[in-house]
Write an enzyme that holds these catalytic residues in place. Sequence first.
Site, PDB file in Angstrom:
ATOM      1  N   HIS A 168      -4.965  19.704   4.499  1.00 17.71           N
ATOM      2  CA  HIS A 168      -3.336  19.404   5.162  1.00 17.71           C
ATOM      3  C   HIS A 168      -3.350  19.182   6.611  1.00 17.71           C
ATOM      4  CE1 HIS A 168       0.767  20.655   3.829  1.00 17.71           C
ATOM      5  NE2 HIS A 168       0.895  21.502   4.898  1.00 17.71           N
TER       6      HIS A 168
ATOM      7  N   ARG B  13      -1.841  15.898   6.684  1.00 18.31           N
ATOM      8  CA  ARG B  13      -0.368  15.833   6.581  1.00 18.31           C
ATOM      9  C   ARG B  13       0.302  16.110   8.038  1.00 18.31           C
ATOM     10  NH1 ARG B  13       4.050  15.707   2.925  1.00 18.31           N
ATOM     11  NH2 ARG B  13       5.785  17.307   2.742  1.00 18.31           N
TER      12      ARG B  13
ATOM     13  N   LYS C 285       7.066  18.680  -4.681  1.00 19.33           N
ATOM     14  CA  LYS C 285       7.389  19.717  -4.918  1.00 19.33           C
ATOM     15  C   LYS C 285       8.669  19.797  -5.583  1.00 19.33           C
ATOM     16  CE  LYS C 285       4.819  22.945  -1.361  1.00 19.33           C
ATOM     17  NZ  LYS C 285       5.278  23.258   0.330  1.00 19.33           N
TER      18      LYS C 285
ATOM     19  N   TYR D 186       7.662  18.683  14.357  1.00 22.26           N
ATOM     20  CA  TYR D 186       6.198  17.166  14.664  1.00 22.26           C
ATOM     21  C   TYR D 186       7.985  16.727  15.938  1.00 22.26           C
ATOM     22  CZ  TYR D 186       4.985  18.115  10.242  1.00 22.26           C
ATOM     23  OH  TYR D 186       4.664  17.902   9.404  1.00 22.26           O
TER      24      TYR D 186
ATOM     25  N   ARG E  94       0.557  15.540   0.504  1.00 23.34           N
ATOM     26  CA  ARG E  94      -0.346  16.958   0.263  1.00 23.34           C
ATOM     27  C   ARG E  94      -1.401  16.435  -0.727  1.00 23.34           C
ATOM     28  NH1 ARG E  94       5.558  17.205  -0.783  1.00 23.34           N
ATOM     29  NH2 ARG E  94       6.429  18.863   0.647  1.00 23.34           N
TER      30      ARG E  94
ATOM     31  N   HIS F 219       9.977  16.689   2.358  1.00 19.78           N
ATOM     32  CA  HIS F 219      10.892  17.927   3.287  1.00 19.78           C
ATOM     33  C   HIS F 219      12.304  18.201   2.458  1.00 19.78           C
ATOM     34  CE1 HIS F 219       7.760  18.701   7.032  1.00 19.78           C
ATOM     35  NE2 HIS F 219       7.136  18.643   5.674  1.00 19.78           N
TER      36      HIS F 219
END
Length: 234
Positions: A178, A181, A91, A213, A59, A204
Amino acid sequence: AKLSMRLVADQEPEDIELTRVFSVGQWDFLMAHLASMETSDHTRRLQFAIPFAHATGLRLSELVDATLGRLYTMPVREGTGVRWMLKVLGKGAKWRAVPIPKRILILLGNYLAHRNLDPDPLANPLDTPILARINGTDPISASGLYKAFRTFFQEAAHALHALGKKHEASAFERASVHWLRHTCGSHMGSSGVPVNLIQKLLGHASVATTSIYTESDSERLWQEVTDLEENRAR
């Protein structure tokens, strides 16, 4: 009930297919355009930063937070040599280990040498930013990196417009950091990398987020419809 359905129908639909991603052809064009740019401090940083962001799927906040001190090596269990990894704070204040391919390691060494640092990443001060301002010492800000990437994508769009490729240029006009990514995840998914490994790379929380994806059949549907129409026309 009818009014409710009409309001839903009038709303802008969410993306039902991953659109913020570069195709293999678009990525190849970007790399060729990057290689053709005139040499400068700004260009040398981009020539590392763009492939680095694509290969790692980091990110924006993770890219500007990365330091050389978070790189480490581990012996390869089968065979000889070592694998290079980067500790990434993502995150939710969760750490994850991201592989650094040999190609990216070579680019990093060249970029460090351009900054008058030791090309061996581990021979530099631990707090050295992987991506730095043009002065080569201070870490680049998130807004600075975002602007640098956006400007590069806009320049690529202008180059396509000059070739008369209006529709191809539109993707680069909209692209942001982004996109790299998403492109990382998409290219890995289309190459057959298991979804749980892509999830681990991108950090994630849920595999459901990563499945976009690997579960898109929209292009296959388009190809089937196109083939059917062409057969009818014969």
